[in-house]
Design a protein around this motif. Structure first.
Motif, mmCIF file in Angstrom:
data_model
loop_
_atom_site.group_PDB
_atom_site.id
_atom_site.type_symbol
_atom_site.label_atom_id
_atom_site.label_comp_id
_atom_site.label_asym_id
_atom_site.label_seq_id
_atom_site.Cartn_x
_atom_site.Cartn_y
_atom_site.Cartn_z
ATOM 1 N N MET A 80 18.898 -15.992 -18.119
ATOM 2 C CA MET A 80 18.681 -14.809 -17.285
ATOM 3 C C MET A 80 19.959 -14.008 -17.048
ATOM 4 N N HIS A 81 21.089 -14.576 -17.390
ATOM 5 C CA HIS A 81 22.388 -13.913 -17.204
ATOM 6 C C HIS A 81 23.155 -14.011 -18.512
ATOM 7 N N CYS A 82 22.656 -13.297 -19.523
ATOM 8 C CA CYS A 82 23.177 -13.458 -20.882
ATOM 9 C C CYS A 82 24.341 -12.545 -21.221
ATOM 10 N N CYS A 120 18.872 -16.007 -24.928
ATOM 11 C CA CYS A 120 18.615 -15.038 -23.867
ATOM 12 C C CYS A 120 17.115 -14.762 -23.722
ATOM 13 N N ASN A 121 16.647 -14.698 -22.497
ATOM 14 C CA ASN A 121 15.296 -14.240 -22.220
ATOM 15 C C ASN A 121 15.414 -12.756 -21.888
ATOM 16 N N GLN A 124 13.519 -11.268 -18.756
ATOM 17 C CA GLN A 124 14.075 -11.675 -17.461
ATOM 18 C C GLN A 124 15.448 -11.050 -17.249
ATOM 19 N N TYR A 125 16.252 -11.032 -18.289
ATOM 20 C CA TYR A 125 17.604 -10.473 -18.184
ATOM 21 C C TYR A 125 17.566 -8.987 -17.830
#
Length: 197
Positions: A80-82, A120-121, A124-125
């Motif tokens: 979520m924090h890529c 990475c999602n 969501q990111y």
């Protein structure tokens, strides 16, 4: 030059060769021989691999960095924090952040579209999920559809084949949600002052 050391390279001064070496665990970048002078001849190990030209210098890891120099996934990054990554300089880690809408891709060691980063999602990111694509005149789903970004008319989401990407309009333009693209900012009623984009 010895084939066993990809850190060393020649530089010619007054028609005489002189042997120099890249520092740390950097390697000579063969592409600089075709670049305009004064291109820096050394590069991070991931940018100038030693395959076929000798053994790479052994990594000189520190507590925070796997190599003395380079860009690496940050331990602060997750699905979520890529956008977080580390730049290592002389073994010291500096926490960095990709530009808005991009995620750090450790496969190509660059900031990249989030949907191209396996760890990475993207939805969501970015905080956005592409709705089903509208149908075009031929009855096919549209490949690219743009959507407004709430709270800032200078930014928008672009859904490309159902994958969300965060983009911004060029200077002097704003996103028109009716037309679905950036137009002259004077044509858009924008709640965000012009000085904030």
């Amino acid at each position: 030059m010895s084939d066993s050391d990809c850190q060393r390279y020649y530089i010619c001064i007054n028609s005489r060769p002189r042997v120099l070496a890249c520092g740390g665990d950097n390697a000579f970048d063969e592409l600089t021989s075709t670049s305009e002078w004064p291109a820096y001849p050394c590069a991070y190990p991931m940018d100038a691999p030693c395959q076929g030209r000798g053994a790479p210098q052994p990594a000189q890891p520190t507590a925070d960095c796997p190599h003395q120099y380079g860009f690496f996934q940050s331990p602060n990054a997750d699905a979520m924090h890529c956008g977080s990554y580390r730049m290592c300089v002389e073994g010291k880690a500096i926490e960095m952040q990709c530009p808005p809408g991009l995620a750090f891709n450790s496969d190509n060691v660059r900031c990249d579209w989030p949907d191209l980063v396996p760890s990475c999602n993207a939805e969501q990111y970015l905080g956005f999920q592409c709705p089903p694509a509208p149908i075009d005149d031929d009855g096919n789903p549209m490949d690219v559809v743009n959507y407004a970004y709430k709270g800032n008319c200078y930014a928008f989401y672009s859904c490309e084949h159902g994958r969300p990407r965060f983009l911004t309009c060029d200077q002097g333009f704003a996103f028109d949600s009716v037309r679905g693209h950036c137009v002259n900012e004077k044509e858009v009623q924008c709640a965000v002052p012009l000085t904030q984009h």
